[in-house]
Enzyme design. Structure first.
Site, mmCIF file in Angstrom:
data_model
loop_
_atom_site.group_PDB
_atom_site.id
_atom_site.type_symbol
_atom_site.label_atom_id
_atom_site.label_comp_id
_atom_site.label_asym_id
_atom_site.label_seq_id
_atom_site.Cartn_x
_atom_site.Cartn_y
_atom_site.Cartn_z
ATOM 1 C CE1 TYR A 27 -13.802 43.770 33.075
ATOM 2 C CE2 TYR A 27 -12.467 41.866 32.464
ATOM 3 C CZ TYR A 27 -13.157 43.011 32.115
ATOM 4 O OH TYR A 27 -13.214 43.383 30.798
ATOM 5 C CE LYS A 108 -11.304 21.038 26.629
ATOM 6 N NZ LYS A 108 -11.276 22.286 27.388
#
Ligand code: IVH
Length: 689
Positions: A27, A108
Site C-alpha cells: 500500500y 538527514k
C-alpha cells in the site's frame, strides 16, 4: 485515475472493513508512487487522491491539526557543485565580506517529521507533517515514545515551544518487528520508514508502545521566546530539555568541511542503525536564517545534500497512459515490482512519446538511441522523493516478443478527439501530447471539477471522484457553479433517492457545500485550475492583488495584452512569463470567462491577507535601481515583500518609491520625470527598519 480508484478501494478495506487485501508495504509503495506522480505532475491531483487522504494529508482517522508555523521541506543538492552554489548564493545574498558562514551539518534521517507542541512545559499535541499546513493528531501514540519528554526539563522554558524532529525506527527493530509480524501472519513492512509510519498510525496507542520508535529533535515551529541564537545552540537546548539529538551533528566552517562531512557520513551510512538519505546543511546564525527567508516552500538557509540515486533492474510489463486535468498524456511504465533505495517501485514515468523512442526534449539522443519496449529489462533509478526514472534498457535481454508501444492517436474520452503535440515556447512542436478536446473533452471537465472540490481548493467533503463522475454523467454538475445550485435544484434531482445516498448524507453534502461559499482568494484562484497556477503561485497572485476584483481586472487586461497590466503581474514575486501566458490564455477564452462569472455569483471571495499591513510600505510598489551597497537586490526584494510591498521591475506612475543605488540611470530619470519619490539606500533602511 485508475491508481486513485485502486487506492480508494484499499482504503475502504483497511479503514472501514478492517480487512486489507494488500500489505502495508504494498500500500505504501503504491501511495508513494502516487505522491511522486502528483508532485511531478500537479495537474494530476484529484480530490480523492491518496496524497489528499492518507499519510501525506490527514487520513480522517485522526483529528486534524493546523500547524501554527507551516512544516516546510528542503531543497535538494545532489552534486558538490550544487552545494557550492548554495553557499555562494547565501554569501551573495547576505553580502558578506568574507565567506565565513558557520553551518550546522546534520544527517538527514529517513523517518517521519513530527511537531511536538509544549505549553507551560507540558506536551499538549503531537502532529504529523501532513501536507505541511495541516497534519494528524497522533499525541496519544507519541506519548508512548521514550525519546519524547512529557514535560520539558529546565526551569525557564518558553511558554509555547514547538519542537520538531524525526520519528524513526532502528534497522534492528525493523527487522525484529518484521520477524514477529511474519510469525503472526501480519503485515510485513518494506523499510524502517514505512514501519515507523505504520506504527504511528495505529488506532490503539498500546500497539505503538510495543513498536520501538525513536525521535531526534532538530527544528522548531512556534516559540513564544527563542532560548538560543544559533541552530547549534538550539540543538544543545533541545538536549537540555530532555530530547535526543543526532550525535553526528557537526558545526562546519567552510564548503570543504561540508563536503567532507557528506563523504564521511556516506561512508558510515551502512553502519548506522537508522536509515538516512543524505545530510542537511543549515546556516547556524538564526538572525541570518531570518534574513535569508524562504523561496516558495523551502528555506534559503538550508539544503539537503542527498546521497546518490540508487538503481535496480527489472522488467517493464506494460505501458499505460494517464490523462491529466489539462488533458496532458503521460505514459507510465508498469514494472515487475522491485526494491530501490528502500521502497518497492512498480510504476515509472516514461515522460512522453519521444522519451520512449530514445529522444530527449531537445532532440538529443537518449540511452544511445535505445528505445523502450514492453517486455524489456530496464534499469531504473530513484533519487530521494524524485519520481523513479528509466535510465537504461538492457538490449541483450530484450525478449523476442518485446512489443513497441504505439502512442494513442485519439483521446479515450467519449469524443475521441485527436491527440496533439503541445507547442513549446519557440513555436515548435514539443514532446508532450494532449487531448485537443479542451473545453469539450468531458474527461478534462471532470478532472477540473475534481481539482475544484479537492482539499487544497474548495475542500468539499462528500464530493469525491465517484460523486463528481456520477453527477457529471447525469448532467447535474457540468461546471463548478453547478455545485452551488445543487440544493436549490434538489426538489427535482432528489439526490436522497440515489442508491447509497440517504437524507443524512445529502444533508451533510449540502452543509459541506454551504460551508465553502466563503472562500479565500488564493484557494479560489487555485481552484480555477489554470495551467501552471498551482497552490504557491495562486498564493503569490492573491497576495499580490489582495482582492478578487483587482485580480480579475488584471487578468482581463493581461488577456487583452495590456502592457502595463502584464508588467505589473510580472513584477510579482514568483510570477513569470509562463504563468502570465497561461492566465492570458485562460481569460482570453469566453468559455472560461463564463465559467468564472457564473461561479463568482455563487460565492463570496475573501480578500487575501496582506503580510504585515501595518508597515509603512504595505501595499506600496517599489523599484530598486542602480548598484546597491548595503544589501543585494534579492535581499531587498524579499525584505520589501515581507513587509507587504510589491517590487516592480520598471517605473510607472503607479510606483510609490524608487530606491536608487549608485550610478542609477534611466529608471531614476523616469522617476523624476513622473514625480515618483526617490529614496537613497539609507532612507530606505530608515523607512523599513
Ligand atoms: S530541517 C524547513 N533537518 O527532511 C525545513 N529536516 O525535506 C526543516 N529531515 O520534512 C527541516 N532530517 O522530515 C531537517 N536534520 C534534519 C532532517 C530533516 C530529516 C526531513 C524532515 C523534512 C525533510 C525535508
Amino acid at each position: 485515475m485508475r491508481l486513485a480508484l485502486e487506492l480508494e478501494e484499499h482504503d475502504r478495506l483497511y479503514y472501514q472493513e478492517d480487512a486489507p487485501k494488500v500489505s502495508d508495504a504494498e500500500y505504501d509503495a503504491l501511495r508513494q508512487r502516487f505522491n511522486a506522480i502528483e508532485k511531478r505532475f500537479p495537474e494530476f491531483v484529484s480530490a480523492q487522491s491518496p496524497s489528499q487522504k492518507v499519510g501525506a494529508a490527514p487520513s480522517g482517522r485522526f483529528r486534524k491539526v493546523r500547524h501554527a508555523v507551516p512544516m516546510l521541506s528542503l531543497d535538494n543538492a545532489f552534486a558538490e557543485e550544487d552545494v557550492r552554489d548554495f553557499v555562494g548564493r547565501i554569501t551573495r545574498f547576505l553580502k558578506l565580506a568574507d565567506d565565513r558562514i558557520d553551518f550546522s551539518a546534520e544527517p538527514k534521517i529517513d523517518g517521519l517529521s513530527m511537531s511536538l507542541r509544549y505549553e507551560g512545559g507540558e506536551l499538549v499535541t503531537a502532529a504529523t507533517r501532513g501536507d505541511g499546513a495541516e497534519g494528524e493528531d497522533v499525541t496519544a501514540n507519541i506519548r508512548t515514545l521514550e525519546d519524547v519528554p512529557q514535560q520539558l526539563k529546565g526551569r525557564h522554558v518558553p511558554d509555547v515551544c514547538e519542537v520538531r524532529g524525526e520519528v524513526y525506527m532502528t534497522k534492528k527493530a525493523f527487522l525484529a518487528l518484521n520477524e514477529r509480524q511474519k510469525a503472526a501472519g501480519d503485515t510485513i513492512f518494506a523499510n524502517p520508514r514505512n514501519s515507523a509510519a505504520g506504527s504511528l498510525r495505529q488506532k490503539d496507542p498500546s500497539i505503538t508502545a510495543s513498536r520501538p520508535l525513536g525521535f531526534f529533535a532538530y527544528a522548531w515551529g512556534e516559540m513564544s521566546a527563542m532560548p538560543e541564537a544559533t541552530q547549534s545552540g538550539m540543538i544543545h537546548w533541545f538536549e537540555r530539555c530532555g530530547f535526543r539529538t543526532n550525535p553526528l551533528t557537526k558545526l562546519c566552517h567552510s564548503v570543504e568541511a561540508l563536503l567532507a562531512f557528506h563523504r564521511r557520513i556516506e561512508e558510515q551510512r551502512g553502519e548506522l542503525d537508522y536509515d538516512i538519505d543524505g545530510v542537511v546543511y543549515k546556516v547556524d546564525r538564526l538572525d541570518w536564517q531570518e534574513r535569508l527567508g524562504f523561496v516558495s516552500r523551502t528555506p534559503r538557509w538550508a539544503i539537503a545534500h542527498k546521497f546518490p540515486a540508487e538503481r535496480a533492474t527489472t522488467v517493464l510489463r506494460d505501458i499505460e497512459i494517464q490523462i491529466g486535468r489539462t488533458g496532458s498524456f503521460t505514459p507510465v511504465g508498469k514494472l515487475k515490482p522491485v526494491g530501490v533505495g528502500g521502497v518497492i517501485v512498480q510504476n515509472v514515468t516514461l515522460h512522453n512519446e519521444d522519451y520512449i523512442k530514445g529522444v530527449g526534449n531537445k532532440g538529443e539522443v537518449l540511452r544511445e538511441g535505445r528505445d523502450i519496449r514492453i517486455g524489456d529489462t530496464v534499469v531504473i533509478q530513484r533519487a530521494g522523493d524524485v519520481i523513479p526514472q528509466v535510465v537504461d534498457v538492457i538490449i541483450d535481454k530484450r525478449p523476442k516478443g518485446a512489443r513497441e508501444f504505439h502512442f494513442p492517436k485519439t483521446c479515450p474520452c467519449p469524443l475521441h478527439t485527436d491527440v496533439v503535440r503541445e507547442e513549446i515556447a519557440t513555436g515548435e512542436e514539443g514532446s508532450r501530447a494532449r487531448c485537443s478536446g479542451e473545453f469539450a473533452c468531458p474527461y478534462q471537465k471532470v478532472q477540473h471539477l475534481l481539482l475544484f472540490v479537492s482539499r487544497r481548493a474548495f475542500d468539499i467533503d462528500g464530493l469525491g471522484e465517484k460523486q463528481i463522475e456520477y453527477f457529471f454523467e447525469q448532467g447535474w454538475v457540468r461546471e463548478p457553479a453547478d455545485i452551488f445550485t445543487l440544493q436549490q435544484r434538489n426538489a427535482r434531482l432528489k439526490l436522497e433517492d440515489i442508491e447509497g445516498y440517504g437524507e443524512t448524507s445529502v444533508r451533510n453534502l449540502f452543509n459541506a457545500i454551504e460551508a465553502r461559499r466563503r472562500i479565500a482568494l488564493e484557494r479560489f484562484i487555485y481552484a480555477l485550475g489554470m495551467r501552471h497556477v498551482g497552490e504557491t503561485t495562486a498564493l503569490a497572485l492573491a497576495r499580490g492583488y489582495g482582492s478578487w476584483e483587482a485580480f480579475h481586472d488584471a487578468c482581463l487586461k493581461v488577456a487583452r495584452g495590456d502592457e502595463e497590466a502584464v508588467a505589473e503581474m510580472d513584477a510579482l514575486d514568483q510570477i513569470g512569463e509562463t504563468v502570465i501566458e497561461s492566465i492570458a490564455a485562460y481569460f482570453g477564452e469566453s468559455h472560461n470567462r463564463g465559467i468564472v462569472e457564473r461561479l463568482v455569483r455563487e460565492v463570496t471571495i475573501l480578500d487575501a491577507e496582506k503580510p504585515k499591513s501595518n508597515s509603512p510600505i504595505a501595499g506600496k510598489t517599489v523599484v530598486f535601481t542602480g548598484t546597491l551597497t548595503r544589501f543585494t537586490r534579492d535581499e531587498a526584494k524579499v525584505a520589501a515583500e515581507r513587509l507587504g510591498a510589491k517590487v516592480a521591475g520598471s517605473v510607472s506612475k503607479k510606483t510609490d518609491y524608487v530606491v536608487a543605488g549608485e550610478s542609477a540611470g534611466s529608471k531614476l530619470d523616469k522617476a523624476r520625470e513622473l514625480g515618483v519619490r526617490v529614496l537613497s539606500e539609507e532612507e530606505w533602511l530608515n523607512l523599513v527598519s
